[in-house]
Enzyme design. Sequence first.
Site: not given
Length: 393
Positions: A100, A261, A290, A229
């Site tokens: 980020h 996930w 996804d 993920h």
Amino acid sequence: MAERLAAAAATLRASAAAAPSARPHAARASRAFFPNSSARARSGLLAAPSRLPQQKARAVRCAAVAKASDAAQLKAAREDIRELLRTTHCHPILVRLGWHDSGTYDKNIEEWPQRGGANGSLRFDVELKHGANAGLINALKLIQPIKDKYPSITYADLFQLASATAIEEAGGPKIPMKYGRADVTGPEQCPPEGKLPDAGPTSPADHLREVFYRMGLDDKDIVALSGAHTLGRSRPERSGWGKPETKYTKNGPGAPGGQSWTAEWLKFDNSYFKEIKEKRDQDLLVLPTDAALFEDPAFKVYAEKYAADQDAFFKDYAEAHAKLSNLGAKFNPPQVSVSISRFPATRGSLWMISSAAEPEPVKQAKFSHMKGSKRNTYNLLLVVQGEAVPSFP
């Protein structure tokens, strides 16, 4: 030849130190596509007969390295991060912290720090309060004692070091990292909100491309990076997505809750792609972005490949992660990189020297040379991105 390269590197170190930017060097080099005497004079090329056999273009990198973050402190900080990971199992949030910070980059903006990217701006409250960064204050609290212990390391470097170390310690691939990123100095230099991906946009595939293409990344990068993920959980109180708790998250480690996930959400492997493809377990999360990886034809090529071949996923992921970690970074003090490219000329060999006072993307051009009825095409390397502090074992 070694003496000649060393002399060239020394000359370019001096010239780059005096130059405000690398662009004049690159501009001169860009005119040097034709092996004639006038072009050589304009472009500052070094032409010399070669004792080596004629061959296709090759580039020799001579990095005149300027180290911003101390290598010894980086190594020590990495060991502290490893211990932090062992005791707190914070792999996912450290990966997210690095991503980020760098993922705000806009390739269409040249100025630093307006272009965003890996510059340590995520340490300021104004950016931490962006909706996409919910919960990352916890990552900063985890990493701040390490920053305090090693003050010569920039936040920008530390965020990316923590992210790559977390991937590697979770069983993922070795990330080819480099260090020396400069930090922004105040909250007024933070990027505006809205630069990071949304989990549930109306057109998920189009949204992913809009965000990642803006960063200069491609479809392969998008799918490979999505594979991270495989680590972590989504908490509805932070993101608005996921269940409050599942059979895989009710006992932690760390604070229990959220929806992952994958079943082993602290292990980096290719199970994310397998689970998304099969959609068999209702306790595992599948976001619209996804699902798009197997719905969009171009994305699906890579998603299917990674579901079937973990080695291929690891290779592409490592490359994409390294690329992401450098987006928008400014190395301080400025680096000098020297590129010497050789290709056959009518007489002997032509060597082209170029330099960059700051890191820039690798730039290439094609050089075509007719010999009789046969045309040979060579890659000509113009500017090479250097390294401030190389990756370490």
